[in-house]
Scaffold this motif. Structure first.
Motif, short mmCIF file in Angstrom:
data_model
loop_
_atom_site.label_atom_id
_atom_site.label_comp_id
_atom_site.label_asym_id
_atom_site.label_seq_id
_atom_site.Cartn_x
_atom_site.Cartn_y
_atom_site.Cartn_z
N GLN A 46 14.90 4.91 -9.15
CA GLN A 46 13.69 4.59 -8.40
C GLN A 46 13.56 5.51 -7.18
N PRO A 47 12.34 5.89 -6.82
CA PRO A 47 12.12 6.78 -5.67
C PRO A 47 12.68 6.24 -4.36
N VAL A 48 12.63 4.90 -4.17
CA VAL A 48 13.11 4.33 -2.91
C VAL A 48 14.62 4.55 -2.75
N PHE A 49 15.32 4.62 -3.88
CA PHE A 49 16.75 4.87 -3.83
C PHE A 49 17.03 6.36 -3.64
N LYS A 50 16.35 7.19 -4.39
CA LYS A 50 16.56 8.63 -4.33
C LYS A 50 16.19 9.20 -2.96
N ALA A 51 15.30 8.52 -2.26
CA ALA A 51 14.85 9.02 -0.96
C ALA A 51 15.85 8.74 0.16
N ASN A 52 16.91 7.99 -0.15
CA ASN A 52 17.90 7.64 0.87
C ASN A 52 19.27 8.16 0.45
N PRO A 53 19.59 9.41 0.80
CA PRO A 53 20.90 9.96 0.43
C PRO A 53 22.01 9.24 1.17
N PRO A 54 23.24 9.27 0.63
CA PRO A 54 24.36 8.57 1.28
C PRO A 54 24.69 9.18 2.63
N VAL A 55 25.09 8.32 3.55
CA VAL A 55 25.51 8.76 4.88
C VAL A 55 27.03 8.80 4.91
N PRO A 56 27.65 9.98 5.05
CA PRO A 56 29.11 10.06 5.03
C PRO A 56 29.72 9.29 6.21
N ILE A 57 30.80 8.61 5.97
CA ILE A 57 31.53 7.91 7.02
C ILE A 57 32.98 8.37 6.97
N ALA A 58 33.37 9.18 7.92
CA ALA A 58 34.72 9.75 7.91
C ALA A 58 35.79 8.70 8.06
N ALA A 59 35.42 7.51 8.59
CA ALA A 59 36.43 6.49 8.84
C ALA A 59 36.83 5.73 7.58
N THR A 60 36.15 5.95 6.47
CA THR A 60 36.45 5.17 5.28
C THR A 60 37.87 5.43 4.80
N PHE A 61 38.63 4.34 4.64
CA PHE A 61 40.04 4.44 4.24
C PHE A 61 40.16 4.86 2.79
N SER A 62 39.34 4.29 1.92
CA SER A 62 39.36 4.60 0.51
C SER A 62 37.93 4.53 0.00
N ALA A 63 37.54 5.46 -0.85
CA ALA A 63 36.17 5.52 -1.33
C ALA A 63 35.74 4.19 -1.91
N GLY A 64 34.59 3.70 -1.47
CA GLY A 64 34.08 2.46 -1.99
C GLY A 64 34.82 1.24 -1.51
N MET A 65 35.47 1.30 -0.35
CA MET A 65 36.24 0.18 0.18
C MET A 65 35.71 -0.25 1.54
N PRO A 66 35.77 -1.56 1.85
CA PRO A 66 35.43 -2.00 3.21
C PRO A 66 36.46 -1.48 4.19
N GLU A 67 36.01 -1.11 5.38
CA GLU A 67 36.94 -0.53 6.36
C GLU A 67 36.27 -0.44 7.73
N PRO A 68 36.91 -0.94 8.77
CA PRO A 68 36.38 -0.71 10.12
C PRO A 68 36.52 0.76 10.50
N ALA A 69 35.71 1.23 11.43
CA ALA A 69 35.67 2.65 11.80
C ALA A 69 36.79 2.96 12.79
N ILE A 70 38.01 3.07 12.26
CA ILE A 70 39.18 3.26 13.13
C ILE A 70 39.85 4.61 12.95
N ALA A 71 39.31 5.47 12.08
CA ALA A 71 39.96 6.74 11.81
C ALA A 71 40.09 7.61 13.06
N SER A 72 39.15 7.46 13.98
CA SER A 72 39.18 8.29 15.20
C SER A 72 40.14 7.75 16.24
N GLY A 73 40.76 6.61 15.95
CA GLY A 73 41.65 6.00 16.93
C GLY A 73 40.93 5.10 17.91
N ALA A 74 39.68 4.74 17.61
CA ALA A 74 38.90 3.89 18.51
C ALA A 74 39.59 2.55 18.72
#
Length: 280
Positions: A46-74
């Motif tokens: 659907q166009p509404v999906f294709k129009a929203n590319p994924p936003v990279p999150i460097a803090a992700t511990f494992s692809a497709g996994m829940p994770e707080p944004a702690i990679a930066s040491g925050a």
């Protein structure tokens, strides 16, 4: 299951994109939630999906996994409407102790709303997928429906922002009360693939991939959340929480955990389990 791009699904797809999940991971989650391959691929086209590319999150511990944004040491995390403190982090098992997730008032409100609905806690019957009373779990408990009231909506939104995981992929918030002597013997939260009842359980939203235990009061003595494989004990302090994730339904995640007996006073917790797919 859902066959059309409803407003709810559109919101879920957007949240998956914002969490940094690619099309392949989202397709997998939809299939695990009961979609046919053809319908899932049609929704993703659907166009509404294709129009929203994924936003990279460097803090992700494992692809497709829940994770707080702690990679930066925050040490302080933005959970939408509240700042949450990082108290401790462990890589294996993936455990993050969090401070100040709920206010004292929110803890009291949850206890008050749950009290009239408390029943003897149950566990999943592994052979059938149904629930049953189990001697290993000696607490009282109840479930709030997802989005049941404004308090629950606010807390669920906060958890979703903190863990970068969509509300729609979370089970309803469970409230547990442990009196003196009550405990929960060590166990895993994922559903064992070898058990006969697991396929029927997974139809509702796929495998569990993360757990968040929030402490709604501070017991006088005892009641720690323990991880026996690594000798870790997280003390139950009101408003604090412990998050742990498990990318595989396997003991190698070292997420064996339990609730130590309450020795004095009582312990109240709120538990949120996170699924791979859309939980229905």
């Amino acid at each position: 299951m859902h066959q059309a791009l409803t407003p709810e699904l559109t919101q879920w797809l957007a949240s998956q994109r914002q969490a940094g999940h690619g099309e392949e991971a989202i397709l997998k989650a939809m299939l695990q939630s009961g979609w046919t391959s053809a319908n899932a691929q049609a929704a993703l086209a659907q166009p509404v999906f294709k129009a929203n590319p994924p936003v990279p999150i460097a803090a992700t511990f494992s692809a497709g996994m829940p994770e707080p944004a702690i990679a930066s040491g925050a040490m302080i995390l933005n959970a939408g409407d509240r700042e949450v403190h990082v108290l401790a982090v462990m890589q294996l098992p993936r455990v993050v102790a969090l401070g100040g997730l709920l206010s004292a008032e929110e803890c009291a409100q949850l206890r008050a709303l749950a009290t009239p609905r408390l029943l003897r806690s149950e566990t999943v019957q592994v052979e059938t997928g149904a629930s049953e009373i189990n001697a290993a779990r000696t607490s009282q408990g109840m479930f709030f429906g997802r989005g049941e009231n404004e308090l629950i909506k606010r807390i669920e939104a906060r958890i979703a922002a903190l863990l970068h995981w969509p509300i729609e992929s979370g089970e309803g918030l469970q409230i547990l009360r442990y009196s003196v002597g009550a405990e929960y013997l060590p166990h895993y939260d994922y559903f064992d693939p070898d058990h006969a009842g697991t396929p029927s359980i997974l139809e509702r939203g796929g495998q569990r991939v993360g757990s968040l235990v929030i402490y709604l009061n501070t017991p006088t003595l005892g009641g720690a959340t323990t991880f026996p494989d690594v000798g870790l004990a997280v003390q139950p302090i009101q408003g604090n929480a412990v998050f742990f994730s498990y990318p595989r339904a396997d003991p190698s995640t070292r997420t064996l955990h339990g609730g130590a007996p309450v020795l004095e006073g009582e312990k109240w917790v709120a538990t949120k389990w996170l699924r791979q797919g859309l939980f229905v």
